[in-house]
Design a protein around this motif. Sequence first.
Motif, PDB file in Angstrom:
ATOM      1  N   THR A 178       0.775  -1.090   0.130  1.00 57.10           N
ATOM      2  CA  THR A 178       0.094  -0.009   0.010  1.00 57.10           C
ATOM      3  C   THR A 178       0.652   1.361  -0.034  1.00 57.10           C
ATOM      4  O   THR A 178       0.223   2.452  -0.454  1.00 57.10           O
ATOM      5  CB  THR A 178      -0.851   0.040   1.290  1.00 57.10           C
ATOM      6  OG1 THR A 178      -0.092   0.050   2.317  1.00 57.10           O
ATOM      7  CG2 THR A 178      -1.589  -1.149   1.149  1.00 57.10           C
ATOM      8  N   GLY A 179       1.911   1.071   0.268  1.00 56.08           N
ATOM      9  CA  GLY A 179       3.002   2.199   0.446  1.00 56.08           C
ATOM     10  C   GLY A 179       2.658   3.095   1.773  1.00 56.08           C
ATOM     11  O   GLY A 179       3.314   4.010   2.054  1.00 56.08           O
ATOM     12  N   GLU A 180       1.926   2.538   2.646  1.00 54.23           N
ATOM     13  CA  GLU A 180       1.460   3.336   3.982  1.00 54.23           C
ATOM     14  C   GLU A 180       2.316   2.842   5.218  1.00 54.23           C
ATOM     15  O   GLU A 180       2.141   3.452   6.132  1.00 54.23           O
ATOM     16  CB  GLU A 180       0.018   3.174   4.240  1.00 54.23           C
ATOM     17  CG  GLU A 180      -1.169   3.715   3.010  1.00 54.23           C
ATOM     18  CD  GLU A 180      -0.912   5.273   3.047  1.00 54.23           C
ATOM     19  OE1 GLU A 180      -0.326   5.895   3.901  1.00 54.23           O
ATOM     20  OE2 GLU A 180      -1.621   5.836   2.122  1.00 54.23           O
ATOM     21  N   VAL A 181       2.961   1.737   4.937  1.00 52.56           N
ATOM     22  CA  VAL A 181       3.594   1.005   6.056  1.00 52.56           C
ATOM     23  C   VAL A 181       5.028   1.615   6.304  1.00 52.56           C
ATOM     24  O   VAL A 181       5.672   1.698   5.303  1.00 52.56           O
ATOM     25  CB  VAL A 181       3.618  -0.477   6.086  1.00 52.56           C
ATOM     26  CG1 VAL A 181       4.604  -0.893   7.174  1.00 52.56           C
ATOM     27  CG2 VAL A 181       2.469  -0.955   6.068  1.00 52.56           C
ATOM     28  N   ASP A 182       5.296   2.181   7.404  1.00 53.20           N
ATOM     29  CA  ASP A 182       6.654   2.863   7.688  1.00 53.20           C
ATOM     30  C   ASP A 182       7.643   2.047   8.351  1.00 53.20           C
ATOM     31  O   ASP A 182       8.842   1.681   8.413  1.00 53.20           O
ATOM     32  CB  ASP A 182       6.437   4.029   8.597  1.00 53.20           C
ATOM     33  CG  ASP A 182       5.665   5.060   7.932  1.00 53.20           C
ATOM     34  OD1 ASP A 182       5.885   5.521   6.676  1.00 53.20           O
ATOM     35  OD2 ASP A 182       4.699   5.432   8.586  1.00 53.20           O
ATOM     36  N   VAL A 183       7.215   0.923   9.155  1.00 48.11           N
ATOM     37  CA  VAL A 183       7.627  -0.041   9.980  1.00 48.11           C
ATOM     38  C   VAL A 183       7.219  -1.185  10.075  1.00 48.11           C
ATOM     39  O   VAL A 183       5.943  -1.491  10.286  1.00 48.11           O
ATOM     40  CB  VAL A 183       8.170   0.508  11.502  1.00 48.11           C
ATOM     41  CG1 VAL A 183       9.052  -0.340  12.369  1.00 48.11           C
ATOM     42  CG2 VAL A 183       8.781   1.806  11.492  1.00 48.11           C
ATOM     43  N   LEU A 184       8.226  -2.318   9.949  1.00 45.12           N
ATOM     44  CA  LEU A 184       7.773  -3.742  10.209  1.00 45.12           C
ATOM     45  C   LEU A 184       8.380  -4.239  11.198  1.00 45.12           C
ATOM     46  O   LEU A 184       9.407  -4.356  11.462  1.00 45.12           O
ATOM     47  CB  LEU A 184       8.070  -4.823   8.924  1.00 45.12           C
ATOM     48  CG  LEU A 184       8.181  -6.084   9.137  1.00 45.12           C
ATOM     49  CD1 LEU A 184       6.737  -6.493   8.936  1.00 45.12           C
ATOM     50  CD2 LEU A 184       8.691  -6.671   7.961  1.00 45.12           C
ATOM     51  N   LEU A 185       7.726  -4.984  12.228  1.00 45.63           N
ATOM     52  CA  LEU A 185       7.945  -5.733  13.436  1.00 45.63           C
ATOM     53  C   LEU A 185       7.651  -7.165  13.235  1.00 45.63           C
ATOM     54  O   LEU A 185       6.560  -7.571  13.018  1.00 45.63           O
ATOM     55  CB  LEU A 185       7.359  -5.131  14.626  1.00 45.63           C
ATOM     56  CG  LEU A 185       7.670  -5.919  16.019  1.00 45.63           C
ATOM     57  CD1 LEU A 185       9.060  -5.547  16.357  1.00 45.63           C
ATOM     58  CD2 LEU A 185       6.616  -5.122  17.153  1.00 45.63           C
TER      59      LEU A 185
END
Length: 348
Positions: free
Chosen positions: A209-216
């Motif tokens: 989506t291009g909306e995610v800034d960080v992945l945990l």
Amino acid sequence: MKRRKDPAMTNRGSLSRRDFVKQAGVLAGGAVFVPAVLTKNQFSVAAAVNSEPLPRRVLGRTGEQITIFTLGTAPCGNSRSVEEIAAVVNAAIDAGINSIDTAPAYVRAEEGVGLVMKNRRKEVFLATKVPADTVQQGERSLSRSLRLLQTDYVDLLYYHSVGNRKVEGALDPEGVFTWLVKQKKAGKCRFVGISGHNLPGRFAQFLNTGEVDVLLAAVNYVDRHTYNFEEDVLPIAREKQVGIIAMKVLGGADPAKGSYGNPNSVGRLVSDKPERIEAAIRYALSLPGVASVNLGINSVEQLHQDLAYFRNPQPLSEQELAQLLEEGRALAAKWGEHFGPAKERGQS
């Protein structure tokens, strides 16, 4: 799901020596790690060197420089008093940690963190989570979190545990993920993240989506053979310049030694071999794109012990990596899908 091959992976389960050295050396805006072997005799000395600043790395496109040690508050939140939790958080900040992770599910964690935030909010990069399947649930969760944390915003807000959410409709105009993104525009959070332990096949739709800034994500050399976020999800995150934080690097709480509600609980990886903790941390920090390790802490004493592993972590040699992955393969057969299913029903 068709596996994505990443140039950084020379084969399934292996990183090139060059990539390990690069990751453990100079990163964009990060620190240089000075090689140091933490033997048993040197451990107490290393633990006492608190004047040396913790290395920092840039958290993807957020541009934020966070310490490679993120304070995880699940263990202390589930086992300690609010005052004890606050003591752990204060000690972490005093030691130079600037990244703190919490969540509504960690019982008293947000309240304990809040006792510190009312005075030290500007000193940390604060993350919490929204474990919700509906907008209404999300609104209640976030409102309560901000109240307990004694702040009007968090730096990072996660759509939590994607593998356990009802993701159908989450991306719709009135879906919970769409609502969460709106909280960024409303000033309730600075960045949006997604987190998860299982069903890695669900993550691409959110990252794309291009909306995610960080992945945990759950990352360790055992679960690489079961869930394999390393090859199935992390490459997509890197492609999108999404910051990556590794969690469950010790495999999560060992059920045979007590859950997070037990102050003596330990990670699966170290329950019978405490010396594995250094290797597990080095493994996670050597993965390209990983900015920080989210490590759960039970007490101030444990915090001070674990700090030594983050002062000067070394890259793994190819031989060390091969040995870890071989050990991990054998352990994975014993652990099984302990975080939940690795694939959707009917998925081959």
